[in-house]
Design a protein around this motif. Structure first.
Motif, short mmCIF file in Angstrom:
data_model
loop_
_atom_site.label_atom_id
_atom_site.label_comp_id
_atom_site.label_asym_id
_atom_site.label_seq_id
_atom_site.Cartn_x
_atom_site.Cartn_y
_atom_site.Cartn_z
N TRP A 159 7.86 -3.42 -47.89
CA TRP A 159 6.48 -3.20 -48.34
C TRP A 159 5.93 -4.47 -48.93
N THR A 212 -3.18 -2.34 -40.02
CA THR A 212 -3.36 -1.81 -38.67
C THR A 212 -4.81 -1.83 -38.18
N GLU A 234 -0.14 3.15 -50.56
CA GLU A 234 0.60 2.96 -49.31
C GLU A 234 -0.32 3.15 -48.10
N GLN A 281 -1.28 0.28 -45.24
CA GLN A 281 -1.19 0.50 -43.79
C GLN A 281 -2.53 0.29 -43.11
N THR A 309 2.03 8.24 -43.89
CA THR A 309 1.45 7.58 -42.72
C THR A 309 -0.03 7.92 -42.62
N ASP A 345 8.43 5.06 -44.90
CA ASP A 345 7.98 6.01 -43.88
C ASP A 345 7.73 7.43 -44.40
#
Length: 448
Positions: free
Chosen positions: A51, A443, A435, A439, A111, A108
């Protein structure tokens, strides 16, 4: 990792509206200490899913030698987790990492995906609230989505807060704020926030100190710009009440949230107002569903200290090993009682948000631990912690505090159900939606 924000933080102007309190003392000191730490994007503990900490919105303004140990005179103190609402022994200078059991985050768990949650109403309400502010109020209230402001909250009354307070808002502006809470919270959640504020006012009147304890010393901040696609959120922060609400698309993270009251029940205008009762009842129902042998595992102490909270304000990076009884040894009926504690908190969000959150908790129910301290009788003071990879809940019956006189108690005497602090968090890096935010920036094509 792509730079998150190439611009300087928005300048903050002092609030000019009547009723605003000075913002310069403890709050600004803490911000300077935080900034002096160099809160930048850093690689942390590795593995394939290593991370990278999201850069906080900060420009160093304090002497690099500043440290948390140089806290100003009169700064609040608490246990290891700052349960009283102050920094305690938790350093304010640390970059965000999140709650863990051993200093290593589990990868994980969270998400970016579709949840089916209807976020349009809260987006609309947030935009209406911002549109209703004056330019000066908006400048004081709106921060970038990755601002350190997310983490600078406290449940104590004397903490100097950013944003705009209810005392600074007109009746129409207050109504827009209430509409935002109504869009984000369930009926129970909204009622809980209102009761906490009502008791704070009435207790302040009872002890003759409405300067510190009243229903308007609660502050709004908005992080980012309300959007259907980009991350944003808001914070509602004051004595015994802190709500952090992060939105990304149709995903919502409502943590950390602090709910508390002193007293928890009070006669106001001929009506008995009771709050923070559901979590007390749910906790006692669970512990009393256990067998004697199971209680021997779950109960770490038969006595209750005046303060037990481990992950209150300024404890975003607390490290706490699993202790107590594990979910995989519970019967179906006992697991239902355990979920009853979770539901007391999750149920304060809208039904669709609560459904998603509860499903997340259920997935890890066998890996959930419950720890207890104190008595198990209906009126006994106790502490309970529910701890899994995806949820952290503490309910802490504390000793009478500054509002003890409002219910005939003596400050500092034994812990009581009349003074409750509770918190819900998301371990392993997803408090404040951090988190998901990380992400998103990794992305999203326009952020690469």
């Amino acid at each position: 990792m792509t730079e998150l924000d190439t611009g300087e933080p928005t300048a903050r102007e002092p609030q000019s509206e009547a009723g605003s309190r000075a913002q310069a003392s403890r709050r600004n000191f803490m911000r300077k200490v935080f900034f002096a730490s160099g809160a930048t994007a850093v690689a942390t503990m590795g593995g394939a899913g290593a991370w990278v900490a999201t850069a906080d919105d900060a420009t160093p303004t304090a002497d690099a030698s500043a440290s948390a140990s140089a806290a100003p005179s009169g700064a609040p103190s608490g246990g290891p987790g700052g349960g009283a609402g102050g920094p305690g022994n938790q350093s304010i200078t640390e970059d965000f990492f999140g709650l863990t059991t051993d200093g290593r985050r589990i990868d994980d768990l969270f998400t970016i995906h579709s949840t089916g949650v209807a976020t349009a109403p809260v987006i609309s309400a947030a935009n209406a609230f911002l549109d209703g502010l004056t330019d000066t109020q908006k400048t004081s209230t709106q921060f970038t989505v990755h601002s350190t402001e997310w983490r600078l909250w406290s449940n104590i009354d004397s903490y100097d807060r950013q944003g705009v307070s209810l005392a600074d808002l007109s009746d129409d502006q207050k109504a827009l704020g209430t509409a935002l809470l109504k869009a984000a919270l369930s009926a129970d959640g909204l009622e809980t926030t209102e009761k906490i504020r009502r008791i704070n006012q009435a207790a302040g009147e009872a002890i003759g100190n409405t300067t510190s304890f009243n229903e308007d010393a609660y502050y709004w901040t908005v992080m980012g710009t309300p959007s259907k696609t980009e991350p944003w959120g808001f914070q509602f922060d004051g004595h015994h009440l802190v709500i952090n609400y992060f939105v990304l698309g149709d995903q919502v993270v409502m943590s950390p949230c602090f709910w508390g009251s002193e007293p928890t029940s009070m006669e106001i205008d001929g009506e008995t107002v009771t709050v923070c009762h559901e979590e007390v009842v749910a906790g006692l129902a669970f512990i009393n569903s256990l067998t004697e042998a199971q209680q021997a595992v779950a109960i770490e102490s038969s006595t209750k200290s005046n303060e037990s909270m481990k992950a209150g304000a300024f404890s975003d990076n607390a490290v706490q090993a699993y202790t107590g009884i594990r979910g995989d040894v519970l019967t179906a009926a006992q697991k239902s009682k355990l979920l009853g504690i979770v539901k007391a908190f999750v149920g304060r969000a809208k039904a669709d948000v609560a459904k998603v959150r509860l499903a997340e908790v259920r997935k890890h129910l066998d890996d959930t631990y419950v720890t207890w301290a104190g008595g198990t009788g209906d009126d006994d003071a106790f502490y309970v912690r529910v701890h899994s990879p995806v949820v952290w809940i503490e309910v802490d019956c504390q000793a009478p505090g500054p509002l003890a006189g409002a219910y005939g108690a003596t400050q500092g005497s034994g812990a009581t159900q009349k003074h409750v602090h509770s918190i819900v968090r998301t371990p392993n890096g997803n408090d404040y939606g951090k988190e998901l935010l990380r992400q998103h920036y990794l992305t999203s094509p326009h952020h690469r």
